[in-house]
Design a protein around this motif. Structure first.
Motif, short mmCIF file in Angstrom:
data_model
loop_
_atom_site.label_atom_id
_atom_site.label_comp_id
_atom_site.label_asym_id
_atom_site.label_seq_id
_atom_site.Cartn_x
_atom_site.Cartn_y
_atom_site.Cartn_z
N GLY A 82 67.45 53.88 86.81
CA GLY A 82 68.50 52.82 87.03
C GLY A 82 69.48 53.09 85.73
N SER A 83 68.89 53.37 84.79
CA SER A 83 69.77 53.47 83.46
C SER A 83 70.41 54.78 83.36
N GLY A 84 70.24 55.62 84.26
CA GLY A 84 70.81 57.05 84.20
C GLY A 84 70.20 58.02 83.39
#
Length: 210
Positions: free
Chosen positions: A30-32
């Motif tokens: 989700g943070s990339g």
């Protein structure tokens, strides 16, 4: 494993394409950021052959070879002209090319390996199980051994030394080798274009572990 110790004739592989395949699993968080892993310790080679064949005689020879292997049933040797030696392409194998290990005062059997990536990263050590008979040269402590001082099993790639290397002494080798493969299809397709010429669909090969 079902394997025939026979090499595909080189002329039937002219114009072949192929290379190393890897399997990498990539999960995007989700943070990339990414999390990457691989279930494969080593790459696997794949090839396509036969697409450049035009002579009916060559196509008949490949068909005969295919039938003798029963399609995908039996593996065989394949000369990958992009990677078939312990040294750089175009060079001559020497006894110091690849490190096989170090003596421990008791060990005499050393499997052949080829190392990829000695550039600061973690190298990959590829087991070489199908060396070419008569091509293996071995050195112990940097000194090349006479041919009678070791034996090579060309079906497994194991080198057995007559003497026992002392503890910490390097064992190295140079060699030519084949890649063990099988057909990856149970069907050949040939198109007749004239009385003495035709066209064959590309035939897939895949590396096998032996």
């Amino acid at each position: 494993m079902s394997f025939h110790e026979v090499r595909l004739p080189a002329r039937l592989a002219f114009g072949s394409t192929g290379g190393v395949e890897r399997r990498t699993e990539v999960v995007t968080l989700g943070s990339g950021y990414e999390r990457r892993s691989s279930p494969w310790a080593m790459g696997r080679r794949r090839y396509l052959i036969g697409a450049n064949l035009r002579s009916l005689a060559d196509m008949a020879a490949l068909t005969e070879f295919f039938e003798a292997r029963r399609g995908r049933l039996y593996g065989f040797r394949f000369r990958d002209f992009a990677d078939y030696a312990s040294c750089a392409p175009g060079g001559t194998p020497g006894p110091l090319d690849q490190a096989l290990g170090e003596g421990d005062g008791a060990r005499t059997v050393f499997p052949l390996i080829k190392r990829y990536g000695d550039d600061g990263g973690e190298p990959v050590e590829r087991p070489i199980t199908k060396p070419v008979e008569g091509s293996v040269r071995v050195a112990v402590g940097g000194v090349e051994l006479e041919a009678g001082a070791f034996a090579v099993d060309v079906t497994t790639g194991e080198v057995t030394l007559e003497g026992v290397p002392a503890e910490g002494v390097a064992v190295t080798a140079g060699f030519l080798f084949d890649t063990p493969v099988r057909f990856d299809a149970d069907r050949l397709e040939v198109t007749l274009e004239s009385f003495d010429a035709g066209r064959m669909a590309a035939v897939p090969l895949i590396e096998v572990r032996v």
